[in-house]
Design an enzyme around this catalytic site. Structure first.
Site, PDB file in Angstrom:
ATOM      1  CG  ASP A   6      -1.791   1.223   1.333  1.00  0.00           C
ATOM      2  OD1 ASP A   6      -2.323   1.641   0.286  1.00  0.00           O
ATOM      3  OD2 ASP A   6      -1.964   1.777   2.434  1.00  0.00           O
ATOM      4  CE1 TYR A  38       3.090   5.777  -2.992  1.00  0.00           C
ATOM      5  CE2 TYR A  38       1.968   3.954  -4.065  1.00  0.00           C
ATOM      6  CZ  TYR A  38       3.085   4.458  -3.444  1.00  0.00           C
ATOM      7  OH  TYR A  38       4.192   3.659  -3.290  1.00  0.00           O
ATOM      8  CB  CYS A  69      -2.936   0.911  -2.498  1.00  0.00           C
ATOM      9  SG  CYS A  69      -2.829   2.648  -2.971  1.00  0.00           S
ATOM     10  CB  THR A  71      -4.336   5.467  -5.241  1.00  0.00           C
ATOM     11  OG1 THR A  71      -5.250   6.152  -4.378  1.00  0.00           O
ATOM     12  CG2 THR A  71      -3.688   6.462  -6.180  1.00  0.00           C
ATOM     13  CB  CYS A 180      -9.842   4.884  -0.029  1.00  0.00           C
ATOM     14  SG  CYS A 180      -8.338   5.345   0.877  1.00  0.00           S
TER      15      CYS A 180
END
Lengths: 262, 262
Positions: A6, A38, A69, A71, A180
């Site tokens: 992550d 990030y 993660c 993102t 998230c």
């Protein structure tokens, strides 16, 4: 060994779920705490970081990689899948599948970091998955810092969550994807503010279900994974703050080893 | 050329002040937006990043370096001063000097990031500067994300500022050091919440005053600095969000060039 990474400590929600469902599987976690977050950075930067993160885990013997993660899953999954030979899991597809199973009114909300929402990946996959789905998205960039500050239940966090969710609530979404890995920590304050009857989809839970199914379908790969209940935690920056949050989330002593990403 | 760096975009408050006071001096700015924020990271990581940041500016021809970041000033200044031959300025000593000039009740408050406050540098320098000074510090880790989100005047930001300032207010500080280059953007909401009569010390203003004095005292170095009103902006990650904030703060078109820190 199962490798999990992550941008920071949010991915520990995936670790917790993995240890609950598959307690014997050895795992190695890497949190890129020296470069976190990030979610506010560009695609190019995130892809570069994700490649390095995965390589660190492979160098330590990981046989599968879970991108814990949203993102990095949103912008770097395809690149990682092409580059590395081991199976790579991401947190978005399983959450999309679950949201499509749960939805009744075909109105699905998604919350995530700015980079995840700007990628439009949830919207794209949800609409590919079923016709006539309406998707309403909201970027919530302050929720990660609030969680990392440990303000899980303060009046300020409640107000900010309410503010971010307001546009989705007015659209009467029936299902909300927590896009998230930090957000499951805010479930208790998100639920009443989006509406009691709204289904929350937790990407940490869903990716672990997907991984369990994969192991059933691929017994040869399953056999290669060591099962001695070991866990190793790496981070690119080690501070007392990260240590405390990690131990609080996992409800146990965590020894963080610092590794250099450069 | 004057080189200025920050962990991200907060250091643009120093750029704005420099362009106001010394508009002809050419400057080059580097914001380490790919690894921002620094304030929650360890000393070791911050020193490493600051060395790389300064090197980028020197490679581009900077003849002096201004560390426009309290976190990097707090933990990396000594290392930079030893390592590089050019004059290096930091934002802490000038703010300390100003706070000591202004204080009447000898009770000084300091707000900053977690790393800055944990370094205790303000407390140390204030107490070295004058006896019987009492220093009250508060880490405010959410203020940087709130500023970067552009929430400069929302109800939520006001509440969070009030919460962070409450312990300092109860100590009746007469002077408050804004120990982070992001915080001048919140001056209007900080002032009424700490008290109308409390003096605010803005480290961006103070470092530029210090730099002006240095140029008067060192005409040879002053003569080496080009004065064609040029400004160049570099960042390790370039996104529309950073671009917008930079242009809003500086009230002009800004062309950000991406440079790689690795």
């Amino acid at each position: 060994m199962v490798g999990i990474f992550d941008s920071g400590i949010g991915g520990l929600t995936v670790v917790r779920e993995l240890q609950k469902k598959l307690p014997k599987y050895d795992l190695i976690y890497f949190g890129d705490t020296a470069r976190t977050p990030y979610g506010t950075k560009s695609k190019e930067t995130i892809v570069k970081y994700a490649l390095e993160d995965a390589q660190i885990l492979l160098n330590r013997g990981a046989k599968v990689i879970i991108i814990a993660c949203n993102t990095a899953s949103a912008v770097a999954y395809e690149t990682l899948k092409e580059k590395f030979k081991v199976p790579v899991f991401e947190v978005i597809t399983p959450a999309v599948r679950r949201a499509l199973e749960l939805t009744q009114n075909k109105r699905i909300g998604v919350i995530g970091t700015t980079a995840t929402i700007n990628s439009s990946i949830y919207e794209k996959l949800l609409k590919e998955g079923r016709e006539k789905i309406e998707v309403f998205s909201a970027a919530c960039p302050l929720l990660v810092p609030l969680v990392e500050e440990g303000w899980l239940d303060t009046r300020e966090t409640k107000m900010i969550v309410k503010k971010y969710l307001h546009p989705l609530r007015t659209k009467s979404v029936g299902t909300l994807i927590l896009g998230c890995t930090h957000y499951p920590l805010l479930k208790k304050i998100i639920q009443p503010r989006i509406g009691k009857r709204v289904n929350l989809v937790d990407s940490a839970e869903e990716v672990v279900k997907e991984f369990q199914q994969f192991l059933k379908d691929n017994p040869k790969i399953d056999a290669e994974l060591s099962k001695t209940s070991q866990a190793k935690y790496l981070a690119s920056d080690v501070s007392a703050r990260f240590q405390n949050i990690a131990e609080k989330w996992l409800s146990k002593k965590v020894e963080l080893e610092r590794v250099d990403v450069l």
